[in-house]
Enzyme design. Structure first.
Site, PDB file in Angstrom:
ATOM      1  CE  LYS A 119      -4.320  -1.951   0.893  1.00  0.00           C
ATOM      2  NZ  LYS A 119      -3.835  -3.770   0.781  1.00  0.00           N
TER       3      LYS A 119
HETATM    4  C1  LIG Z   1      -4.321  -4.571  -0.012  1.00  0.00           C
HETATM    5  C2  LIG Z   1      -3.524  -5.959   0.970  1.00  0.00           C
HETATM    6  C3  LIG Z   1      -4.220  -6.364   0.173  1.00  0.00           C
HETATM    7  C4  LIG Z   1      -4.960  -7.547  -1.226  1.00  0.00           C
HETATM    8  O1  LIG Z   1      -4.839  -6.179  -2.369  1.00  0.00           O
HETATM    9  P1  LIG Z   1      -6.434  -5.342  -2.951  1.00  0.00           P
HETATM   10  O2  LIG Z   1      -5.088  -4.587  -4.244  1.00  0.00           O
HETATM   11  O3  LIG Z   1      -7.164  -4.949  -2.707  1.00  0.00           O
HETATM   12  O4  LIG Z   1      -6.627  -6.865  -4.676  1.00  0.00           O
HETATM   13  C5  LIG Z   1      -2.364  -8.323  -0.400  1.00  0.00           C
HETATM   14  N1  LIG Z   1      -2.014  -8.356   0.641  1.00  0.00           N
HETATM   15  C6  LIG Z   1      -2.014  -7.361   1.411  1.00  0.00           C
HETATM   16  C7  LIG Z   1      -0.954  -7.615   2.130  1.00  0.00           C
HETATM   17  C8  LIG Z   1      -2.841  -5.814   1.858  1.00  0.00           C
HETATM   18  O5  LIG Z   1      -2.638  -5.024   2.586  1.00  0.00           O
END
Ligand SMILES: *Cc1c(COP(=O)(O)O)cnc(C)c1O
Length: 462
Positions: free
Chosen positions: A112
């Site tokens: 993120k």
């Molecule tokens: C947010 C997240 C995901 C999922 O990603 P999306 O874009 O919502 O499909 C997978 N792994 C981790 C560690 C995350 O923080």
């Protein structure tokens, strides 16, 4: 570049306005009017270029004249300066023709950060220019909130309030939200679960008087600017493995469909991706959609890969828009069926198009733990539970002749309990986080009550 809503009736917006407004007024999501193309020569050049240069080339056509090239270049530089790896998003080999794309070298140890760090810069620049100030309120089950607080801390034009469910995030996640000392960031521990956090957030956006008064803005994963920033690493990784002269495949641990949709965008822009593989945990609505040709909600079952515990994958709407030849009314109809009937069946054409671009797999809890255990024993590599889901799916679907790149979405130290269950030891925090448990915490406990929350936010703003 102009942005249109997936439901067809909201105003067409510029990049800057789409970024600042988040959700479209007709309930849809903003997508670019066309997919810009990058030439094979341009993509070939990415193999030898710094991450920041690729980021500029990939994103520039989408940004239009929102920022000057010089301004945008400086924002990208600031966004990634704090990453703990010179390559920003390095590739590490896991097995013959199978690589991990490590997306966890940012300040909060999950992918993120890659988008959120840049969004912080983009909001700050756009708002300062317009002489505006906004209040960002977000609900989080852990990773989004910590990334948002880290990205906006200390910025001048933004106040950030993050609602998280008290007692239901990991210690690392909580400390990442509660230890930044800047006055413009606020961690709010809500007396309720994640659904309650999301419900109160929605209530605030629906309270139009409050929304106007505080200049409410959102940075959840439906914000187009977040998807865009994630397109970049599909290009850097594929170019490092031989694109455009060789096709590669990607497996993406998936929740809200944001990250894998970014891969789809890269493909639309001319990156030769053979397969985009959706990896889900036991919350497998997207895997079932590929298998059954129907998109049906079931209750969320909490798992050891909590950032993928989602039953409504918001960004899937962006893909549906393309699968239905960009017919907004058709998407509005499907989304209304999802709301009233809990699901819908895709048209034959849409299912065929979906299966042509994507593959999928699902991994349960025991398999996730054994994947962490097996890969640790075989290679010494410690996978976070989300990444383990991806690797397990990738191994079952991949063609040995095509390079497979699995996205490593978080550092294992962010999910120490699951990792300890699998391998018996707790992974250490990386050096830049090593003192996390010595920093002092600042958190406000809040009731699950809209009026109380709104009062608190009003009073905490400068
Ligand atoms: C947010 C997240 C995901 C999922 O990603 P999306 O874009 O919502 O499909 C997978 N792994 C981790 C560690 C995350 O923080």
């Amino acid at each position: 570049m102009r942005y249109v809503s997936t439901r067809g009736t909201a105003p067409v917006l510029s990049f800057e306005d789409a970024m600042l407004s988040g959700l479209a007024r007709d309930g849809g999501l903003y997508v670019p009017e066309t997919w810009p193309q990058l030439s094979p020569e341009t993509i070939r050049g990415f193999a030898a270029a710094p991450y920041e240069d690729v980021a500029l080339s990939v994103m520039a056509p989408f940004i239009g004249d929102a920022f000057s090239e010089e301004e945008f270049r400086a924002m990208i530089a600031r966004a990634y300066a704090g990453f703990a790896h010179g390559a920003r998003c390095p590739l590490v080999q896991l097995a013959p023709n199978h690589w991990l794309l490590e997306l966890f070298h940012g300040p909060t140890l999950a992918f993120k950060d890659v988008a959120m760090q840049l969004i912080g810069q983009m909001f700050e620049t756009a708002l300062a220019r317009a002489g505006r100030r906004v209040t960002i309120v977000g609900a989080t089950s852990g990773d989004t909130g910590s990334a948002a607080i880290e990205a906006f801390r200390g910025l001048g034009a933004v106040d950030v309030f993050i609602l998280y469910p008290d007692g239901r995030v990991s210690d690392v996640q909580r400390r990442q939200m509660t230890t930044p000392g800047e006055a413009n960031v606020h961690a709010l521990a809500l007396d309720g679960d994640f659904d309650a956090c999301q419900a109160r957030l929605k209530d605030m956006f629906n309270d139009h008087a409050f929304r106007e008064e505080v200049g409410l803005a959102g940075v959840n994963s439906i914000n187009w600017a977040r998807v865009l920033a994630q397109v970049v690493y599909f290009f850097t990784a594929a170019a490092a493995r031989g694109a455009p002269d060789r096709a590669v495949s990607f497996t993406v641990p998936t929740g809200n469909f944001g990250d894998i949709f970014a891969g789809y965008v890269a493909k639309r822009m001319g990156l030769p991706i053979d397969r985009l593989v959706i990896a889900t945990n036991q919350n497998d609505i997207l895997h079932r959609t590929l298998v059954d040709g129907a998109h049906r909600k079931e209750g969320v079952r909490p798992s050891i890969s909590p950032s993928m515990d989602i039953q409504v994958s918001s960004n899937f709407e962006r893909l549906l828009f393309d699968l239905y030849d960009r017919e907004g009314p058709a998407i509005a109809q499907l989304m209304s069926e999802l709301g009233t009937n809990g699901g819908f069946t895709l048209s034959q054409g849409a299912v065929a198009a979906l299966r042509a671009e994507f593959a999928s797999g699902r991994v349960g809890e025991d398999e996730t733990l054994s994947a962490i255990r097996d890969w640790h024993a075989r290679t010494g590599e410690t996978l976070c539970p989300h990444t383990a889901v991806g690797v397990a799916v990738a191994e079952t679907v991949r063609d040995p002749a095509t390079p497979m790149i699995t996205l490593a979405t978080a550092h294992p130290a962010k999910f120490p309990d699951a990792v300890e269950r699998a391998i018996g030891t707790r992974p250490a925090l990386p050096p830049h986080m090593a003192d996390l448990f010595d920093r002092s915490e600042r958190v406000t406990r809040v009731p699950d009550d809209l009026t109380a929350l709104e009062t608190l936010i009003r009073e905490a703003r400068p």
